[in-house]
Design an enzyme around this catalytic site. Sequence first.
Site, mmCIF file in Angstrom:
data_model
loop_
_atom_site.group_PDB
_atom_site.id
_atom_site.type_symbol
_atom_site.label_atom_id
_atom_site.label_comp_id
_atom_site.label_asym_id
_atom_site.label_seq_id
_atom_site.Cartn_x
_atom_site.Cartn_y
_atom_site.Cartn_z
ATOM 1 N N SER A 142 0.800 -1.195 -0.031
ATOM 2 C CA SER A 142 0.089 0.146 0.006
ATOM 3 C C SER A 142 0.821 1.157 0.024
ATOM 4 C CB SER A 142 -1.033 -0.070 1.251
ATOM 5 O OG SER A 142 -1.871 1.191 1.256
ATOM 6 N N LYS A 167 -1.109 -0.859 -4.154
ATOM 7 C CA LYS A 167 -2.426 0.131 -3.888
ATOM 8 C C LYS A 167 -1.877 1.583 -3.444
ATOM 9 C CE LYS A 167 -5.102 0.124 0.430
ATOM 10 N NZ LYS A 167 -5.868 -0.561 1.353
ATOM 11 N N LYS A 169 -3.033 5.203 -2.410
ATOM 12 C CA LYS A 169 -4.129 6.188 -1.645
ATOM 13 C C LYS A 169 -4.353 7.510 -2.562
ATOM 14 C CE LYS A 169 -4.233 3.672 2.118
ATOM 15 N NZ LYS A 169 -5.415 3.347 2.579
ATOM 16 N N ASP A 194 -7.343 3.405 -3.154
ATOM 17 C CA ASP A 194 -8.157 3.484 -1.975
ATOM 18 C C ASP A 194 -8.400 5.022 -1.859
ATOM 19 O OD1 ASP A 194 -9.344 2.888 0.366
ATOM 20 O OD2 ASP A 194 -7.688 1.823 1.456
ATOM 21 N N GLU A 219 -11.252 1.024 -3.963
ATOM 22 C CA GLU A 219 -11.670 0.772 -2.727
ATOM 23 C C GLU A 219 -12.373 2.069 -1.713
ATOM 24 O OE1 GLU A 219 -8.452 -1.027 -0.661
ATOM 25 O OE2 GLU A 219 -9.248 -0.794 1.265
ATOM 26 N N ASP A 244 -14.196 -1.640 2.314
ATOM 27 C CA ASP A 244 -13.607 -1.586 3.472
ATOM 28 C C ASP A 244 -14.219 -0.925 4.692
ATOM 29 O OD1 ASP A 244 -11.604 -1.182 5.461
ATOM 30 O OD2 ASP A 244 -9.776 -0.322 4.390
ATOM 31 N N LYS A 274 -10.740 -7.034 6.680
ATOM 32 C CA LYS A 274 -9.658 -6.516 8.050
ATOM 33 C C LYS A 274 -10.149 -7.191 9.125
ATOM 34 C CE LYS A 274 -7.959 -2.229 6.188
ATOM 35 N NZ LYS A 274 -8.142 -0.863 6.552
ATOM 36 N N GLY A 302 -4.417 -4.250 5.515
ATOM 37 C CA GLY A 302 -3.719 -4.103 6.767
ATOM 38 C C GLY A 302 -4.037 -2.886 7.432
HETATM 39 O O1 OSB Z 1 -7.774 1.814 4.197
HETATM 40 O O2 OSB Z 1 -6.497 -0.007 4.155
HETATM 41 C C1 OSB Z 1 -6.875 1.282 4.730
HETATM 42 C C2 OSB Z 1 -3.770 1.961 6.862
HETATM 43 C C3 OSB Z 1 -4.515 2.618 7.739
HETATM 44 C C4 OSB Z 1 -6.069 2.872 7.708
HETATM 45 C C5 OSB Z 1 -6.781 2.469 6.737
HETATM 46 C C6 OSB Z 1 -6.113 1.728 5.672
HETATM 47 C C7 OSB Z 1 -4.528 1.453 5.765
HETATM 48 C C8 OSB Z 1 -3.727 0.904 4.655
HETATM 49 C C9 OSB Z 1 -2.329 0.250 5.236
HETATM 50 O O3 OSB Z 1 -3.969 1.264 3.387
HETATM 51 C C10 OSB Z 1 -2.066 -0.776 4.461
HETATM 52 C C11 OSB Z 1 -1.000 -1.676 5.190
HETATM 53 O O4 OSB Z 1 -1.090 -1.997 6.344
HETATM 54 O O5 OSB Z 1 -0.218 -2.178 4.432
HETATM 55 MG MG MG Z 2 -8.872 0.824 2.636
#
Ligand code: OSB
Ligand code: MG
Length: 377
Positions: A142, A167, A169, A194, A219, A244, A274, A302
């Site tokens: 990510s 992935k 953001k 995401d 996402e 999510d 998750k 994660g």
């Molecule tokens: O939306 O997946 C998410 C981290 C903190 C809060 C939300 C998210 C995330 C990540 C981290 O995308 C992904 C990872 O732990 O590798």
């Molecule tokens: Mg997410």
Amino acid sequence: MKLKKISLYHARLKLKVPFTTSFGTQDNIDRLFIALTDEKGNTGWAEIPTLNEPAYKAESDFPAVVTSLTNFVIPSLKTYQKTKGNIDSLDKLQASYQWIKGANFAKYGVEAAFWHLLSLRKKQPLYRLFGGSKKTIVSGVSIGGQNLTDVLTRAEMAVGMGFKRIKVKIWPGFDLEPIKALRKKYPSLLIQVDGNSAYNLTNWKALQKLDQYNLLLIEQPLSDADLLDHSQISTKLKTPICLDESIHSLDDARYAIKLWQDNKNLKRLIINIKPPRVGGFANSIAIAKLANKHKVKTWVGGMLDSGWGKYMNLCFNSRPELSLPGDHFSPTGEYFKTDVLNQPLTHTNGSYDFSQDVRIDSAKIKKLSKNLLNIQL
Ligand code: OSB
Ligand code: MG
């Protein structure tokens, strides 16, 4: 089996590089570790992947989780053992705090520590206990970059390390630009995005411009309460929507499947499972099974976890239902400057295998943490 003692540890984890999402930048993170000890002196551990503020989801922040555990979840365990007998199964554990509404991250912590305790007592690897069968787990990474340069730099690191899926953001105003640049540079890389709830019914159409870049999924663009709106915008997007924040339970997964089914669009629904968000691994397994029954793809997300949280997720990811790459590594190796395992988790071109001897190093946790609470159960 009888639960004898529970302890909470407050760790301050420092990220190697800041991680930016639509809801803010994470740097130093307040984390909670739980130690659950049985009558034989075995101790199961869990990391609850709290963030400092409730910006990702309600009750995912450190103060809320400590409050729920201290005031409600832990006293419920104690009362159950006093009035109904020993908590010697997952069913009894869940029954003890079932009356509490919400508090999924807090419940996850106790449940995850209990699974670890079971695996120690049964001398059975955790992935087997979860019903896992895959020996190799494919992982992506990510990317939470602050700007285009950041994203491209991290993507280059990830691709250089052999990861086949990234992935990214995104948020309103920062979506088309990074994806256009990444797709140009990496024509065949698996890419997904995401939005972490940053879009709304006024600006979501910007996401239609992403349809031409062959993304794996988009996402959680809309807010966590907007299951219905997600299902409707999904009919106007070629790229599947992955939920999510909207999925807290098996029922939520069922509602989502029904909505997409009613729109004859079920092939465009994906679920990110998750375990902390859905209150534990038992619920996660139930969601994975339901989704799989409907051919809805799932994967394990994660929460910027330490090695221990990642390891537990890798074990869950061993189940056959989970088909897409999970978030189990970061482009900088472990997320944090100091981690809590006996040795770092390693991967080969993004694939993890269970031949590694992974143990939690409680001395490392204790060194990083303040011991918040010790309660005899
Ligand atoms: O939306 O997946 C998410 C981290 C903190 C809060 C939300 C998210 C995330 C990540 C981290 O995308 C992904 C990872 O732990 O590798
Ligand atoms: Mg997410």
